[in-house]
Write a protein that holds these residues in place. Structure first.
Motif, PDB file in Angstrom:
ATOM      1  N   ASN A  62       4.370   9.670 -20.313  1.00  0.00           N
ATOM      2  CA  ASN A  62       5.188  10.541 -19.477  1.00  0.00           C
ATOM      3  C   ASN A  62       4.933  10.312 -17.998  1.00  0.00           C
ATOM      4  OD1 ASN A  62       6.212  11.599 -21.777  1.00  0.00           O
ATOM      5  ND2 ASN A  62       4.899  13.421 -21.785  1.00  0.00           N
ATOM      6  N   ARG A  63       3.675  10.064 -17.692  1.00  0.00           N
ATOM      7  CA  ARG A  63       3.296   9.826 -16.295  1.00  0.00           C
ATOM      8  C   ARG A  63       3.990   8.560 -15.769  1.00  0.00           C
ATOM      9  NH1 ARG A  63       0.554  12.103 -11.853  1.00  0.00           N
ATOM     10  NH2 ARG A  63       0.040  10.367 -10.498  1.00  0.00           N
ATOM     11  N   VAL A  64       3.950   7.490 -16.563  1.00  0.00           N
ATOM     12  CA  VAL A  64       4.571   6.225 -16.154  1.00  0.00           C
ATOM     13  C   VAL A  64       6.073   6.429 -15.957  1.00  0.00           C
ATOM     14  CG1 VAL A  64       5.130   3.898 -16.952  1.00  0.00           C
ATOM     15  CG2 VAL A  64       2.824   4.749 -17.215  1.00  0.00           C
ATOM     16  N   LEU A  65       6.669   7.122 -16.905  1.00  0.00           N
ATOM     17  CA  LEU A  65       8.112   7.352 -16.842  1.00  0.00           C
ATOM     18  C   LEU A  65       8.484   8.171 -15.605  1.00  0.00           C
ATOM     19  CD1 LEU A  65       9.388   6.091 -19.314  1.00  0.00           C
ATOM     20  CD2 LEU A  65      10.074   8.352 -20.061  1.00  0.00           C
ATOM     21  N   TRP A  66       7.657   9.183 -15.355  1.00  0.00           N
ATOM     22  CA  TRP A  66       7.914  10.058 -14.208  1.00  0.00           C
ATOM     23  C   TRP A  66       7.774   9.283 -12.893  1.00  0.00           C
ATOM     24  CZ3 TRP A  66       3.989  11.582 -10.661  1.00  0.00           C
ATOM     25  CH2 TRP A  66       4.382  12.549  -9.736  1.00  0.00           C
ATOM     26  N   SER A  67       6.731   8.453 -12.812  1.00  0.00           N
ATOM     27  CA  SER A  67       6.503   7.673 -11.590  1.00  0.00           C
ATOM     28  C   SER A  67       7.651   6.726 -11.314  1.00  0.00           C
ATOM     29  CB  SER A  67       5.240   6.832 -11.721  1.00  0.00           C
ATOM     30  OG  SER A  67       4.127   7.628 -11.673  1.00  0.00           O
ATOM     31  N   LEU A 116       1.960  -2.056 -22.368  1.00  0.00           N
ATOM     32  CA  LEU A 116       3.043  -1.393 -23.100  1.00  0.00           C
ATOM     33  C   LEU A 116       2.773  -1.308 -24.606  1.00  0.00           C
ATOM     34  CD1 LEU A 116       6.020  -3.124 -21.258  1.00  0.00           C
ATOM     35  CD2 LEU A 116       5.074  -0.902 -20.760  1.00  0.00           C
ATOM     36  N   PHE A 117       1.809  -2.109 -25.078  1.00  0.00           N
ATOM     37  CA  PHE A 117       1.491  -2.079 -26.504  1.00  0.00           C
ATOM     38  C   PHE A 117       0.383  -1.076 -26.824  1.00  0.00           C
ATOM     39  CE2 PHE A 117       3.026  -6.700 -27.460  1.00  0.00           C
ATOM     40  CZ  PHE A 117       4.324  -6.262 -27.283  1.00  0.00           C
ATOM     41  N   ASN A 118      -0.134  -0.428 -25.807  1.00  0.00           N
ATOM     42  CA  ASN A 118      -1.213   0.538 -26.013  1.00  0.00           C
ATOM     43  C   ASN A 118      -0.714   1.728 -26.835  1.00  0.00           C
ATOM     44  OD1 ASN A 118      -3.136   2.732 -25.390  1.00  0.00           O
ATOM     45  ND2 ASN A 118      -3.972   1.232 -23.954  1.00  0.00           N
ATOM     46  N   ALA A 119      -1.610   2.250 -27.645  1.00  0.00           N
ATOM     47  CA  ALA A 119      -1.231   3.379 -28.502  1.00  0.00           C
ATOM     48  C   ALA A 119      -0.804   4.591 -27.680  1.00  0.00           C
ATOM     49  CB  ALA A 119      -2.399   3.737 -29.409  1.00  0.00           C
ATOM     50  N   ASN A 120      -1.351   4.692 -26.490  1.00  0.00           N
ATOM     51  CA  ASN A 120      -1.003   5.834 -25.644  1.00  0.00           C
ATOM     52  C   ASN A 120       0.352   5.695 -24.979  1.00  0.00           C
ATOM     53  OD1 ASN A 120      -3.250   7.377 -26.092  1.00  0.00           O
ATOM     54  ND2 ASN A 120      -4.437   6.319 -24.502  1.00  0.00           N
ATOM     55  N   HIS A 121       0.933   4.519 -25.148  1.00  0.00           N
ATOM     56  CA  HIS A 121       2.229   4.311 -24.526  1.00  0.00           C
ATOM     57  C   HIS A 121       3.335   4.644 -25.528  1.00  0.00           C
ATOM     58  CE1 HIS A 121       4.600   2.726 -21.200  1.00  0.00           C
ATOM     59  NE2 HIS A 121       5.450   2.322 -22.130  1.00  0.00           N
ATOM     60  N   SER A 122       3.413   5.902 -25.882  1.00  0.00           N
ATOM     61  CA  SER A 122       4.489   6.300 -26.787  1.00  0.00           C
ATOM     62  C   SER A 122       4.912   7.725 -26.463  1.00  0.00           C
ATOM     63  CB  SER A 122       4.033   6.186 -28.245  1.00  0.00           C
ATOM     64  OG  SER A 122       2.917   7.017 -28.431  1.00  0.00           O
ATOM     65  N   ASN A 123       6.090   8.051 -26.915  1.00  0.00           N
ATOM     66  CA  ASN A 123       6.689   9.344 -26.602  1.00  0.00           C
ATOM     67  C   ASN A 123       5.733  10.506 -26.829  1.00  0.00           C
ATOM     68  OD1 ASN A 123       9.036  10.169 -25.498  1.00  0.00           O
ATOM     69  ND2 ASN A 123      10.293   9.337 -27.172  1.00  0.00           N
ATOM     70  N   LYS A 143       0.817  -1.214   0.000  1.00  0.00           N
ATOM     71  CA  LYS A 143       0.000   0.000   0.000  1.00  0.00           C
ATOM     72  C   LYS A 143       0.857   1.273   0.000  1.00  0.00           C
ATOM     73  CE  LYS A 143      -3.893   2.024   2.388  1.00  0.00           C
ATOM     74  NZ  LYS A 143      -4.642   2.040   3.638  1.00  0.00           N
ATOM     75  N   ASP A 144       1.873   1.292   0.850  1.00  0.00           N
ATOM     76  CA  ASP A 144       2.700   2.499   0.960  1.00  0.00           C
ATOM     77  C   ASP A 144       3.338   2.863  -0.367  1.00  0.00           C
ATOM     78  OD1 ASP A 144       2.038   2.441   3.551  1.00  0.00           O
ATOM     79  OD2 ASP A 144       3.977   1.733   4.299  1.00  0.00           O
ATOM     80  N   LEU A 145       3.892   1.852  -0.988  1.00  0.00           N
ATOM     81  CA  LEU A 145       4.567   2.091  -2.253  1.00  0.00           C
ATOM     82  C   LEU A 145       3.568   2.495  -3.331  1.00  0.00           C
ATOM     83  CD1 LEU A 145       7.593   1.761  -2.905  1.00  0.00           C
ATOM     84  CD2 LEU A 145       6.952  -0.218  -4.225  1.00  0.00           C
ATOM     85  N   TYR A 146       2.389   1.899  -3.259  1.00  0.00           N
ATOM     86  CA  TYR A 146       1.349   2.215  -4.242  1.00  0.00           C
ATOM     87  C   TYR A 146       0.981   3.691  -4.165  1.00  0.00           C
ATOM     88  CZ  TYR A 146      -3.120   2.094  -6.667  1.00  0.00           C
ATOM     89  OH  TYR A 146      -4.161   2.346  -7.528  1.00  0.00           O
ATOM     90  N   GLN A 147       0.868   4.177  -2.934  1.00  0.00           N
ATOM     91  CA  GLN A 147       0.499   5.581  -2.770  1.00  0.00           C
ATOM     92  C   GLN A 147       1.613   6.510  -3.232  1.00  0.00           C
ATOM     93  OE1 GLN A 147      -0.671   5.378   1.315  1.00  0.00           O
ATOM     94  NE2 GLN A 147      -2.826   5.065   0.808  1.00  0.00           N
ATOM     95  N   GLU A 148       2.844   6.088  -3.026  1.00  0.00           N
ATOM     96  CA  GLU A 148       3.969   6.913  -3.480  1.00  0.00           C
ATOM     97  C   GLU A 148       4.097   6.897  -4.999  1.00  0.00           C
ATOM     98  OE1 GLU A 148       7.915   6.701  -1.503  1.00  0.00           O
ATOM     99  OE2 GLU A 148       6.848   5.336  -0.189  1.00  0.00           O
ATOM    100  N   LEU A 149       3.738   5.751  -5.556  1.00  0.00           N
ATOM    101  CA  LEU A 149       3.968   5.531  -6.977  1.00  0.00           C
ATOM    102  C   LEU A 149       3.124   6.452  -7.858  1.00  0.00           C
ATOM    103  CD1 LEU A 149       5.704   3.470  -8.518  1.00  0.00           C
ATOM    104  CD2 LEU A 149       3.726   2.008  -8.675  1.00  0.00           C
ATOM    105  N   GLY A 150       1.879   6.624  -7.508  1.00  0.00           N
ATOM    106  CA  GLY A 150       1.016   7.514  -8.269  1.00  0.00           C
ATOM    107  C   GLY A 150       0.583   6.968  -9.618  1.00  0.00           C
ATOM    108  N   LEU A 151       0.489   5.660  -9.723  1.00  0.00           N
ATOM    109  CA  LEU A 151      -0.062   5.055 -10.945  1.00  0.00           C
ATOM    110  C   LEU A 151      -1.338   4.327 -10.545  1.00  0.00           C
ATOM    111  CD1 LEU A 151       3.111   3.454 -12.540  1.00  0.00           C
ATOM    112  CD2 LEU A 151       1.839   5.385 -13.430  1.00  0.00           C
ATOM    113  N   SER A 152      -2.303   4.284 -11.474  1.00  0.00           N
ATOM    114  CA  SER A 152      -3.546   3.647 -11.055  1.00  0.00           C
ATOM    115  C   SER A 152      -3.446   2.129 -11.181  1.00  0.00           C
ATOM    116  CB  SER A 152      -4.714   4.180 -11.867  1.00  0.00           C
ATOM    117  OG  SER A 152      -4.542   3.817 -13.201  1.00  0.00           O
TER     118      SER A 152
END
Lengths: 126, 284
Positions: free
Chosen positions: B125-130, B112-119, B83-92
């Motif tokens: 960006n959110r995933v990368l930042w987290s 990772l194959f989703n169209a939204n998962h690209s530069n 739980k602690d790490l989940y809250q810090e992580l900020g990903l759903s």
């Protein structure tokens, strides 16, 4: 015949298998599987009385050198056996303890423990 | 997989295929202290993940009290965190199915194959930042990679991508042949009832127990069995601490984290698949 199959789900296994090791803290003892079973029954009777003593525990493998063993326990008595082993602390007035390394209703799964994999790879902790 | 066992009862000499088994494990590697962010970068997804079967899992961390990560060939990255790490992580993510009403463990799945998962995309960006700026999660990670249609040259790409990290070749897998002297082998046929009366040694649990006694090298005297009929069994042991198991369903560890299956092949080309699952597993 293609695509024909029957599916069976087994929900309550009759037995559980436990991989245990007796640690005598360096004390020497000459155990064989009968003596080992006697010790387990003593532990069971000590904690759960005659009810514990009536659980039939089978030793299906016993290593004399390392005192490692695989037990077959009726699933209904698993908690009793596990707790009795956990709380057993002395043998002939010398301290000892049981390590339970794996418990499973599937015997083949005891042939390997993926949690030992790290030590095999000699990894340092992350 | 952690270990594979092949069992051939009544077999005097092993077939060549098994005798000189040298599974093509050239692409079975361990990489130490790999930041998770390396696994979600677009370059990695494009150059490696999409070009073959990449399967990887973190080792040395436990699914019941640590953080575990796995990458599937389907392009999913699965993170099982507390739980602690989940809250810090900020990903759903979703609460784990096995932690009760007040979830203490969460599962984050990134496609990772989703169209939204690209530069340039927000999600990327959110995933990368987290995973990079917020929490620099690192793992010891093992993986296997089989490129489709392309030569091993591809592997150079991976080493180039991960040149900062130590890659260790794990292709030297131990391989043992064990001859077990056993007088009795259960008789199996495809039309027998698999749930016959317990205690007659012919129901499916007894047969599985028999396979277990052989693989654990245990005392077989208590197994009831019958005449010699050839059949073969192949057991594949997975990792107890994997965050996923059959069909991407969540896998946990409570009393045990059993994660193995056995294929039992009968002479008439029918087979039984025995999937052994653990306490925190959904019926596949």
């Amino acid at each position: 015949m293609e695509g024909e199959f029957e599916r069976i789900v087994l929900k309550s296994p009759q037995y559980h298998y436990m991989m245990v090791q007796l640690d005598l803290f360096g004390a020497k003892a000459n155990f064989d599987s009968d003596l080992f079973k006697n010790l387990i029954m003593k532990a069971l009777k000590g904690l759960h009385g005659d009810v514990g003593g009536s659980i039939s525990v089978d030793i299906i493998r016993f290593e004399k050198k390392s005192l490692k063993s695989i037990l077959r326990v009726p699933s209904i008595g698993l908690v009793k056996v596990w707790s009795a082993l956990t709380l057993y602390s002395s043998h002939n007035d010398k301290p000892c303890h049981f390590k339970v390394s794996k418990v499973s209703p599937h015997l083949p799964s005891l042939s390997v423990n993926s949690r030992d994999f790290t030590s095999e790879l000699l990894l340092e902790k992350v | 997989m952690r270990k594979v066992e092949v069992m051939l009862p009544g077999c005097e000499s092993l077939p060549d295929v098994i005798q000189d088994i040298s599974p093509d494990l050239d692409s079975y590697y361990l990489v130490k202290r790999l930041p998770v962010v390396e696994l979600v970068k677009e370059e990695f997804v494009k150059e490696i993940l999409r070009k073959g079967h990449f399967t990887g899992i973190s080792v040395g961390t436990r699914v019941d009290n640590h953080t575990v990560v796995a990458v599937l060939p389907s392009g999913h990255l699965i993170l099982s965190v507390d739980k602690d790490l989940y809250q810090e992580l900020g990903l759903s993510g979703k609460p784990s199915k096995y932690t009760g009403r007040n979830a203490t463990r969460f599962v984050v799945e990134i496609d990772l194959f989703n169209a939204n998962h690209s530069n340039g995309k927000k999600q990327y960006n959110r995933v990368l930042w987290s995973l990079k700026d917020r929490l620099n999660l690192t793992f010891n990670f093992i993986f296997s990679w089989e490129p489709i249609n392309e030569e091993k040259v591809n592997f150079m790409q991976l080493t180039r991508l991960w040149d900062k990290y130590v890659l260790e070749d794990l292709s030297i897998v131990s391989h043992t042949i064990q001859k077990t002297q056993t007088t009795v082998v259960p008789k199996l046929s495809h039309n027998q009832s698999l749930v016959s009366t317990p205690g007659d040694g012919q129901d499916v649990s007894s047969i599985y127990e028999y396979i277990g006694t052989i693989s654990c090298d245990a005392n077989q005297s208590f197994v009831k069995s019958d005449a010699l009929v050839p059949w073969a069994a192949l057991t594949v042991h997975g990792f107890d601490d994997s965050p996923v198991s059959w069909w991407r369903k969540e896998h946990g560890f409570h009393k045990n984290g059993c994660n193995l299956y056995t294929i039992l092949i009968l002479p008439d080309d029918t087979y039984w698949l025995y999937m052994a699952i653990g306490t925190d597993d959904e019926c596949p």
